[in-house]
Design an enzyme around this catalytic site. Sequence first.
Site, PDB file in Angstrom:
ATOM      1  N   ARG A  34       0.845  -1.205   0.000  1.00 42.05           N
ATOM      2  CA  ARG A  34       0.000   0.000   0.000  1.00 42.05           C
ATOM      3  C   ARG A  34       0.876   1.250   0.000  1.00 42.05           C
ATOM      4  O   ARG A  34       0.601   2.219  -0.704  1.00 42.05           O
ATOM      5  CB  ARG A  34      -0.936  -0.004   1.224  1.00 42.05           C
ATOM      6  CG  ARG A  34      -1.966  -1.130   1.181  1.00 42.05           C
ATOM      7  CD  ARG A  34      -3.037  -0.981   2.242  1.00 42.05           C
ATOM      8  NE  ARG A  34      -2.579  -1.140   3.607  1.00 42.05           N
ATOM      9  CZ  ARG A  34      -2.541  -2.297   4.291  1.00 42.05           C
ATOM     10  NH1 ARG A  34      -2.932  -3.417   3.705  1.00 42.05           N
ATOM     11  NH2 ARG A  34      -2.134  -2.322   5.539  1.00 42.05           N
ATOM     12  N   LYS A  39     -12.066  15.092   4.671  1.00 42.38           N
ATOM     13  CA  LYS A  39     -13.180  14.608   3.853  1.00 42.38           C
ATOM     14  C   LYS A  39     -14.096  13.708   4.657  1.00 42.38           C
ATOM     15  O   LYS A  39     -13.634  12.911   5.481  1.00 42.38           O
ATOM     16  CB  LYS A  39     -12.643  13.817   2.659  1.00 42.38           C
ATOM     17  CG  LYS A  39     -13.749  13.239   1.792  1.00 42.38           C
ATOM     18  CD  LYS A  39     -13.231  12.249   0.769  1.00 42.38           C
ATOM     19  CE  LYS A  39     -13.788  10.873   1.059  1.00 42.38           C
ATOM     20  NZ  LYS A  39     -13.505   9.913  -0.017  1.00 42.38           N
ATOM     21  N   GLU A  70     -18.988  15.770   1.292  1.00 42.34           N
ATOM     22  CA  GLU A  70     -19.258  14.844   0.177  1.00 42.34           C
ATOM     23  C   GLU A  70     -20.556  14.068   0.377  1.00 42.34           C
ATOM     24  O   GLU A  70     -20.557  13.022   1.033  1.00 42.34           O
ATOM     25  CB  GLU A  70     -18.084  13.867  -0.005  1.00 42.34           C
ATOM     26  CG  GLU A  70     -18.318  12.905  -1.165  1.00 42.34           C
ATOM     27  CD  GLU A  70     -17.174  11.917  -1.396  1.00 42.34           C
ATOM     28  OE1 GLU A  70     -16.221  11.895  -0.596  1.00 42.34           O
ATOM     29  OE2 GLU A  70     -17.256  11.157  -2.366  1.00 42.34           O
ATOM     30  N   LYS A 123     -18.132  18.260  -2.543  1.00 40.47           N
ATOM     31  CA  LYS A 123     -17.746  17.152  -3.437  1.00 40.47           C
ATOM     32  C   LYS A 123     -18.989  16.349  -3.777  1.00 40.47           C
ATOM     33  O   LYS A 123     -19.343  15.399  -3.075  1.00 40.47           O
ATOM     34  CB  LYS A 123     -16.687  16.277  -2.756  1.00 40.47           C
ATOM     35  CG  LYS A 123     -16.288  15.049  -3.558  1.00 40.47           C
ATOM     36  CD  LYS A 123     -14.970  14.474  -3.088  1.00 40.47           C
ATOM     37  CE  LYS A 123     -14.684  13.157  -3.776  1.00 40.47           C
ATOM     38  NZ  LYS A 123     -13.320  12.688  -3.571  1.00 40.47           N
TER      39      LYS A 123
HETATM   40  P1  13P Z   1     -14.308   8.043  -6.875  1.00 43.72           P
HETATM   41  O1  13P Z   1     -13.863   9.189  -7.763  1.00 43.72           O
HETATM   42  O2  13P Z   1     -13.667   6.733  -7.234  1.00 43.72           O
HETATM   43  O3  13P Z   1     -15.795   7.982  -6.747  1.00 43.72           O
HETATM   44  O4  13P Z   1     -13.735   8.349  -5.438  1.00 43.72           O
HETATM   45  C1  13P Z   1     -13.819   9.618  -4.944  1.00 43.72           C
HETATM   46  C2  13P Z   1     -13.979   9.578  -3.485  1.00 43.72           C
HETATM   47  O5  13P Z   1     -13.209  10.183  -2.764  1.00 43.72           O
HETATM   48  C3  13P Z   1     -15.087   8.792  -2.927  1.00 43.72           C
HETATM   49  O6  13P Z   1     -15.261   9.111  -1.583  1.00 43.72           O
END
Ligand code: 13P
Length: 340
Positions: free
Chosen positions: A46, A136, A177, A219
């Site tokens: 990772r 996030k 998000e 987001k």
């Molecule tokens: P994806 O662009 O693969 O949807 O991932 C973005 C992300 O941070 C999801 O939480």
Amino acid sequence: MNRGELTRIARAMVMKNKGILAADESTSTITKRFAGIKLESTEEHRRAYREMLFTAPGAKDFISGVILYDETLHQKTREGVAFPTYLENNGILPGIKVDTGAKPFAQFPGETITEGLDGLRERLIEYRKLGARFAKWRAVIDIGAGIPTSFAIEANAHALARYAALCQEQDIVPIVEPEVLMDGAHSIERCEEVTENVLQTVFRELFAHRIEFEGMVLKPNMVISGKKASNRATPEQVAQASVRCLKRHVPPAVAGIAFLSGGQSPTEATMHLSLMNNLGPLPWPLTFSYGRALQDTALTTWSGQSGNRTAAQKELVRRLKLNGLATTGEYASKMESQAA
Ligand code: 13P
């Protein structure tokens, strides 16, 4: 709370020609991605994978920030430089995923609630010391028979707002998000209806929690047909519906919007972003915060072999460059075969 600092960071995250690399897959998610290239998910694999991404020559020209996962925030490059320090030294803002995942929502079959508020203030203080400038939190809303319920939307919006308030208290810019999934067979109209409800509810909660809109980044998902829909909307329809929906529900004071890719192919995600930016003038910068749509080709090219590292880095930078062009509406699909 330092308003000037929050605004400065939030604006830097959404600057033109750049976007955010989402590399914050949890250990279980990255394990699934590695299974796709038949690679065991060890801590060193990772680390090596994330190092390959972050050190790609030229990537910093197109990346404003990287979202990290807790383990990665504590890891180092081969030369022993902590990843957040490495990124900061290259003009890239380090960020951190702080939710602890979407869990089944008790009494609401088929829906989830995102957890992670307990102890969050203390974790944010620690993350800031380790270099995180933004965070996030992802809420997940699925579309299906009888779902989403308005109560699940409200509960998730409430948690997002509590998270955002704690971030701003610690001078960390929150990425908010709320993701409406594109997994089902639903139409673009149904996606627009649900996304409208979600965004309206989220901004009501953010306002009630006294969030500084200038110091946050949204987001969202794009407004798009479900992956299994028989009649999928065209890229132009996706761009128009997404911009219409955002204009109706996102205050112009918000620093910027950085989309998730959500299962779109890399080329679709780039095309949609470029078309949206051509529908301006818009009240906010629109950029990318893609995970899969940036990483997929690089991951398969790399396949865990150090000999493939340079080729994989080239694939990542190629994708970043095309998305950088999409932030100003200058991407065209013919560039897919040209970009080196
Ligand atoms: P994806 O662009 O693969 O949807 O991932 C973005 C992300 O941070 C999801 O939480």
